[in-house]
Enzyme design. Structure first.
Site, PDB file in Angstrom:
ATOM      1  N   ASP A 505       0.858  -1.188   0.000  1.00  0.00           N
ATOM      2  CA  ASP A 505       0.000   0.000   0.000  1.00  0.00           C
ATOM      3  C   ASP A 505       0.896   1.240   0.000  1.00  0.00           C
ATOM      4  O   ASP A 505       1.576   1.521   0.984  1.00  0.00           O
ATOM      5  CB  ASP A 505      -0.889  -0.034   1.242  1.00  0.00           C
ATOM      6  CG  ASP A 505      -1.934   1.069   1.255  1.00  0.00           C
ATOM      7  OD1 ASP A 505      -1.736   2.094   0.571  1.00  0.00           O
ATOM      8  OD2 ASP A 505      -2.943   0.918   1.977  1.00  0.00           O
ATOM      9  N   HIS A 506       0.877   1.991  -1.091  1.00  0.00           N
ATOM     10  CA  HIS A 506       1.786   3.123  -1.248  1.00  0.00           C
ATOM     11  C   HIS A 506       1.427   4.301  -0.344  1.00  0.00           C
ATOM     12  O   HIS A 506       2.220   5.234  -0.195  1.00  0.00           O
ATOM     13  CB  HIS A 506       1.783   3.569  -2.709  1.00  0.00           C
ATOM     14  CG  HIS A 506       3.044   4.270  -3.124  1.00  0.00           C
ATOM     15  ND1 HIS A 506       4.261   4.068  -2.527  1.00  0.00           N
ATOM     16  CD2 HIS A 506       3.284   5.182  -4.116  1.00  0.00           C
ATOM     17  CE1 HIS A 506       5.187   4.810  -3.103  1.00  0.00           C
ATOM     18  NE2 HIS A 506       4.622   5.511  -4.067  1.00  0.00           N
ATOM     19  N   ARG A 507       0.254   4.261   0.284  1.00  0.00           N
ATOM     20  CA  ARG A 507      -0.091   5.327   1.230  1.00  0.00           C
ATOM     21  C   ARG A 507       0.743   5.217   2.498  1.00  0.00           C
ATOM     22  O   ARG A 507       0.947   6.215   3.196  1.00  0.00           O
ATOM     23  CB  ARG A 507      -1.581   5.243   1.586  1.00  0.00           C
ATOM     24  CG  ARG A 507      -2.532   5.511   0.444  1.00  0.00           C
ATOM     25  CD  ARG A 507      -3.959   5.251   0.846  1.00  0.00           C
ATOM     26  NE  ARG A 507      -4.172   3.864   1.260  1.00  0.00           N
ATOM     27  CZ  ARG A 507      -5.325   3.392   1.715  1.00  0.00           C
ATOM     28  NH1 ARG A 507      -6.368   4.191   1.833  1.00  0.00           N
ATOM     29  NH2 ARG A 507      -5.442   2.123   2.066  1.00  0.00           N
TER      30      ARG A 507
END
Length: 536
Positions: A505-507
């Site tokens: 998850d790039h967040r």
């Protein structure tokens, strides 16, 4: 003409076609209010459907092994003789001035007001469930099935409805508290025993029956909102953070919950949020831009040749919307790498007899799980989850793994994998995989995962993009080992290389951290001594 009471399945949130695993009553049984009638089971938990009224079972409309949804007819009840007579006598009493005087005392004594405690119903295997909203206060008048409080487990939210009509005398829970099955929710005063069956009755007793039906719909009824609001995206609706009563209101108004911003605890959508969204949309305060994603065009495939229609399997129906929600809501990045497992495979061959003596079969996946445990300890962000603007760091490591079964893909979870040595992990893998194939896994054995592994090495392939099992923030894909020539600084040597596909998850995880995790994981897979640490 005698009254009958139809008992139906209450709001189940985003579940439909729920399995009936037990029918607890039969025709002729005399039951009281809250007597369990049937037991339902979703893939996560089981729950009883209680009777909202007392009476005698005339007919059972469901069967063990069948399927039900919200509103399905469960049983038909005949009110007990005293209750039926009281109901009949009570209706004509007001218009009759003199003749009613003789009957009035009898009716009043039969339906004398009393106090009733509303308790938390059976919630399956859940205990100590959080109270995220209290929907009533002392002095409020409530009808049968009026939502009183909203509870939240790690998987879903549910409302506790009132089991009678009356006035709230005391509220025994508070927002942020914990309850279990049997906990007192509220005490109701002025409850008339004969009034309990009235709301569900579909007979000529119209005054009590009409009240509960009109109450929830009255506030938002003026506009026909669904004619002017944008279409509902079922994927966004099913994953919205809202309780059953809010979902029911949203359905009635045609509101796409996926578009509504929640103002409740942890972003939960409330009744007020739904009403405010409708008002803003109808007044032009929001722009109806249509669905968030363009819809796939519907095609009549029969125009091009013969076709066959096959319904989706149960697991496909459940997992499909969740996978779609994860793909749409989580910004995926996939990091590809290779691990040199030549030394690992050599060590695995040496341990074959020792593992057999211990009653376990050492598969490459056991080594991968062990390597992931070490990598998650080094990079704990991969073992976390997002909660709004906060990161939840878990002090446990529960590793799920994708298991291919005759009924579809399941994800059993190895609880506390960090507390197991290599043989313990291998034993857990074998046990969970076998029971997944037989269909005997418990729901609790597929919950609580903090990281997932999807291994396709036994089938083939060189790389793929695994979809994150939200609310987890990473998943590891494993493909088939290949022998490749690798330059060691002097010459090329054949090495066994294991392809890895790490989606995150790039967040929460940036590219640098993703690359470091993949490199560290490859390093651990190339170091058998680190993986064998703690082995007796």
């Amino acid at each position: 003409m005698s009254q009958t009471i139809e008992v139906r399945v209450p709001d189940l949130g985003n579940f439909s076609e729920v399995g009936v695993i037990d029918v607890l009553v039969k025709p002729g049984d005399t039951i009281a209010i809250d007597t369990p009638l049937i037991t339902l089971e979703t893939e996560k938990a089981s729950m009883d459907v209680p009777s909202p009224a007392a009476g005698v079972v005339e007919k059972v409309h469901v069967a063990k092994g069948g399927k039900v949804s919200e509103g399905s007819l469960v049983v038909t009840l005949r009110p007990e003789a005293g209750g039926a007579a009281t109901a009949a006598a009570a209706a004509p009493a007001p218009p009759a001035a003199v003749p009613a005087s003789a009957a009035a005392p009898a009716a009043a004594s039969a339906a004398a007001p009393r106090s009733v405690d509303v308790l938390v119903p059976d919630m399956g295997n859940f205990t100590e469930v959080g109270v995220i909203e209290v929907l009533v206060k002392v002095g409020d008048k409530v009808e049968l099935d009026t939502p009183l409080v909203t509870l939240e487990t790690e998987k879903a939210t549910m409302d506790v409805p009132s089991t009678a009509a009356g006035t709230v005398e005391a509220v025994h829970v508070q927002k942020g508290g914990k309850v279990s099955a049997g906990s007192r929710v509220v005490t109701l005063g002025g409850v008339v025993s004969a009034a309990a069956p009235a709301p569900p009755v579909s007979a000529p007793v119209t005054p009590p029956a009409a009240a509960p039906k009109a109450a929830p719909v009255a506030p938002p009824s003026p506009p026909r909102a669904s004619d002017t609001l944008p279409p509902v995206s079922e994927a966004g609706f099913s994953t919205a953070h809202a309780g059953p009563s809010v979902r029911k209101l949203a359905r009635e108004l045609g509101v796409d919950l996926g578009r509504v911003k929640g103002s409740g605890q942890r972003g939960r959508i409330t009744h007020e949020d739904v009403k405010a969204w409708v008002k803003a949309m109808l007044s032009g305060g929001l722009q109806a831009t249509g669905p968030a994603l363009p819809q796939v065009p519907k095609v009549d495939f029969a125009k091009f040749g013969a076709v066959e229609i096959k319904p989706l399997g149960r697991i496909q129906k459940i997992s499909g919307p969740r996978l779609h929600a994860a793909w749409v809501n989580v910004p995926h990045v996939t990091q590809y790498d290779e691990a040199d497992i030549t030394a690992l495979e050599g060590e695995r061959a040496k341990l074959k007899d020792r593992a057999a003596a211990a009653g376990v079969k050492l598969t490459p996946l056991a080594f991968v799980v062990r390597a992931c445990v070490l990598a998650l300890r080094e990079y704990p962000t991969f073992n976390a989850s997002l909660d709004g603007e906060n990161m939840v760091l878990k002090h446990y490591i529960h590793i799920g793994f994708a298991a291919d079964t005759p009924n579809g893909l399941l994800v059993p979870v190895i609880q506390n994998a960090d507390q197991l040595d290599l043989f313990g992990i291998a034993r857990a893998l074998a046990d969970l995989s076998e029971r997944a194939r037989k269909g005997t896994l418990k729901g609790s054995e597929m919950q609580g995962g903090s990281f997932t592994i999807s291994s396709l090495g036994g089938i083939g392939g060189t790389a793929f993009t695994p979809i994150i099992n939200a609310p987890e923030v990473a998943i590891l894909g494993v493909s088939r080992t290949q022998v490749k020539p690798v330059w060691d600084g002097k010459e090329f040597k054949p090495r066994q290389m294991l392809p890895l596909s790490l989606s995150y998850d790039h967040r929460l995880i940036d590219g640098a951290m993703g690359a470091r995790f993949a490199v560290y994981l490859s390093k651990m897979l190339g170091d058998p001594d680190a993986l064998l640490a703690g082995l007796p």
